[in-house]
Design a protein around this motif. Structure first.
Motif, mmCIF file in Angstrom:
data_model
loop_
_atom_site.group_PDB
_atom_site.id
_atom_site.type_symbol
_atom_site.label_atom_id
_atom_site.label_comp_id
_atom_site.label_asym_id
_atom_site.label_seq_id
_atom_site.Cartn_x
_atom_site.Cartn_y
_atom_site.Cartn_z
ATOM 1 N N UNK A 1 0.928 -0.957 0.219
ATOM 2 C CA UNK A 1 0.238 0.356 -0.211
ATOM 3 C C UNK A 1 0.808 1.328 0.449
ATOM 4 N N UNK A 2 0.810 1.972 -1.093
ATOM 5 C CA UNK A 2 1.339 3.303 -1.120
ATOM 6 C C UNK A 2 0.479 4.258 -0.567
ATOM 7 N N UNK A 3 1.066 5.233 0.387
ATOM 8 C CA UNK A 3 0.383 6.365 0.791
ATOM 9 C C UNK A 3 1.173 7.748 0.542
ATOM 10 N N UNK A 4 0.407 8.376 0.395
ATOM 11 C CA UNK A 4 1.201 9.674 -0.868
ATOM 12 C C UNK A 4 0.959 11.345 -0.044
ATOM 13 N N UNK A 5 1.561 11.347 1.200
ATOM 14 C CA UNK A 5 0.787 12.708 1.459
ATOM 15 C C UNK A 5 1.145 14.206 0.125
ATOM 16 N N UNK A 6 0.688 14.388 0.049
ATOM 17 C CA UNK A 6 0.241 15.431 -1.044
ATOM 18 C C UNK A 6 0.729 17.149 -0.681
ATOM 19 N N UNK A 7 1.644 17.947 -1.631
ATOM 20 C CA UNK A 7 3.380 18.242 -1.227
ATOM 21 C C UNK A 7 3.880 17.614 -0.551
ATOM 22 N N UNK A 8 4.325 19.015 -0.187
ATOM 23 C CA UNK A 8 6.613 18.504 0.061
ATOM 24 C C UNK A 8 7.177 20.153 0.002
ATOM 25 N N UNK B 1 5.326 15.086 -9.230
ATOM 26 C CA UNK B 1 4.164 13.923 -9.692
ATOM 27 C C UNK B 1 4.177 12.811 -10.258
ATOM 28 N N UNK B 2 4.976 12.782 -11.366
ATOM 29 C CA UNK B 2 5.658 11.914 -11.926
ATOM 30 C C UNK B 2 6.335 10.581 -10.589
ATOM 31 N N UNK B 3 6.972 10.778 -10.521
ATOM 32 C CA UNK B 3 8.120 10.273 -8.798
ATOM 33 C C UNK B 3 7.453 9.225 -8.118
ATOM 34 N N UNK B 4 5.874 10.125 -7.948
ATOM 35 C CA UNK B 4 5.450 9.321 -6.773
ATOM 36 C C UNK B 4 4.470 8.309 -7.295
ATOM 37 N N UNK B 5 3.768 8.911 -9.003
ATOM 38 C CA UNK B 5 3.368 7.386 -9.751
ATOM 39 C C UNK B 5 4.551 6.452 -10.285
ATOM 40 N N UNK C 1 -5.784 23.386 -9.867
ATOM 41 C CA UNK C 1 -4.401 22.949 -8.983
ATOM 42 C C UNK C 1 -3.977 22.054 -8.259
ATOM 43 N N UNK C 2 -3.341 21.069 -8.633
ATOM 44 C CA UNK C 2 -2.988 19.989 -7.948
ATOM 45 C C UNK C 2 -2.041 19.292 -9.019
ATOM 46 N N UNK C 3 -2.054 20.028 -10.295
ATOM 47 C CA UNK C 3 -1.249 19.491 -11.194
ATOM 48 C C UNK C 3 -0.044 20.478 -11.125
#
Length: 438
Positions: A198-205, A253-257, A306-308
């Motif tokens: 399970x990958x959890x992705x806290x946004x931003x940072x 974003x691409x690295x999160x994916x 906005x997120x993109x």
């Protein structure tokens, strides 16, 4: 309460999450002040530091930006630094962009060039200063300068050299390298860990604060929640949990994916907190988003846009992003993944609404880049609105986080139990099917 419940998420924050000097290790340089001077033809930026640091400055277009990469710096700037501009600079933001590297990104009012970039040593009671001078230019001159480094005068510190941070880490020239994730390795000779990931992705940072509706920026709120959800899942022992970030670091974003794909994740959950622009009414409650080519409504489209923009905020060059693969098998896998994502979203909504207040339209969809892994079921959860006093009170509440994490964990249990069972049944059927072949 903020100090105790959000402490892990506050390190290396920008303007809305200052860290006292005593909380920062002595290895990192400290920036104490920043200011702009000049007009729309020539503008100077000055950053006060406690020691000399190498740095690199370069231009990015669409929109007009200047990016400055430095070794990791502890920013102790005055509250609100960067929120306003002057001359050629509309605003600037700063923060950690990768372990060992910090970044300052300037939003420009129009095309400009880097006329000078240098570090002035401390002298006559004045601190060390990083100086960046910008000049107005035409579009053609700007276009020729995109991605090129600013130069320093002879005898000064060379800002075009690769700046090594303590430990030899070099801040990125255009984008940070693909993020690597530490994974627990089984003991020598032991069986590989076959638990679902399970990958959890806290946004931003890092340099990307997200929305700010109060004293605590979104990046800190969602990191604290992501850590609470991780701890809840790990206590069950059923899953191997991977965080896209476990500190105040900027992750493209691409690295999160790619993290989810590299880990062959069974599920990807991105955590965020929304905010309505001032004057656009009020909204409250949690919302669950899945991927769609066309947004389900205007608000979903606004949020996705906005997120993109996160990579743009971080000064990442997107020219190397791979194009979508036009392949039949790829398309089939993507369709199946979207079906699973929608199924999990409905499960999640049913469990969350028993524990937390949900938005009046709790299920939505839009073109979020972070949900585009074609082979990993993915959802984006907006925990609430930081622009709403009630939601903000929940987001900083440890009891609320625990209750909400429990609800999300129940959904994950149900969803992955069915997928594991189905996968086991498929494996059991394969030998029989093979024997039946002529």
């Amino acid at each position: 309460m903020l100090c105790t419940t959000l402490a892990p998420a506050l390190a290396q924050s920008g303007p809305a999450g200052q860290v006292p000097p005593a909380a920062v290790g002595p290895a990192f340089p400290i920036a104490t002040d920043a200011r702009l001077a000049g007009d729309s033809r020539q503008t100077r930026f000055v950053l006060d530091l406690d020691r000399t640091v190498p740095f690199r400055a370069f231009l990015l277009g669409d929109p007009y930006r200047v990016v400055v990469d430095l070794p990791q710096v502890s920013f102790h700037l005055p509250t609100g630094a960067g929120s306003g501009g002057r001359g050629l600079v509309k605003a600037f933001r700063y923060g950690l962009v990768m372990p060992g590297g910090s970044r300052i990104v300037f939003d420009l009012t129009g095309p400009a060039r880097i006329a000078n970039s240098t570090v002035l040593d401390a002298a006559n009671g004045q601190p060390t200063r990083m100086v960046l001078e910008l000049e107005e230019v035409d579009e053609a001159t700007f276009a020729r300068s995109i991605g090129t480094d600013g130069r320093t005068p002879s005898g000064q510190a060379d800002s075009t050299a690769s700046p090594a941070a303590p430990g030899g880490v070099v801040p990125p020239a255009v984008r940070p390298p693909p993020t690597t994730v530490a994974v627990a390795v089984p003991p020598s000779g032991g069986a590989p860990d076959s638990r679902p990931v399970v990958v959890i992705d806290p946004g931003h940072g890092g340099i990307d604060y997200g929305t700010q509706g109060g004293e605590v920026p979104e990046k800190n709120l969602v990191l604290a929640f992501g850590q609470a959800l991780r701890d809840r899942l790990e206590r069950s022992g059923k899953y191997r949990v991977v965080m896209t970030r476990d500190d105040d670091t900027f992750i493209p974003l691409g690295d999160r994916v790619r993290i989810a794909q590299k880990q062959s994740a069974a599920l990807f959950v991105s955590i965020h907190a929304d905010a309505l622009p001032r004057g656009e009414g009020t909204a409250q409650g949690a919302t669950i988003y899945t991927l769609a080519d066309k947004a389900s409504d205007v608000e979903a489209e606004r949020l996705a846009e906005a997120e993109n923009r996160a990579d743009q905020i971080g000064g990442v060059n997107l020219t190397e992003e791979p194009a979508d693969v036009a392949d039949i098998l790829f398309d089939l896998a993507r369709r199946e993944t979207r079906t699973f994502s929608n199924r999990f979203a409905r499960l999640l909504m049913n469990d969350m609404k028993t524990a937390v207040h949900m938005h009046k339209r709790p299920l939505k969809s839009a073109g979020f880049r972070v949900l585009k892994a074609p082979d990993v079921p993915s959802v984006l959860v907006e925990l609430g609105y930081v622009s709403n006093k009630g939601d903000m009170g929940n987001l900083v509440s440890e009891a609320w986080r625990s209750r909400t994490a429990d609800a999300m964990a129940r959904s994950i249990d149900v969803f992955l139990a069915k997928r594991v069972a189905n996968a086991g049944a498929e494996r059991a059927d394969k030998p029989a099917a093979a024997r039946a072949k002529p």
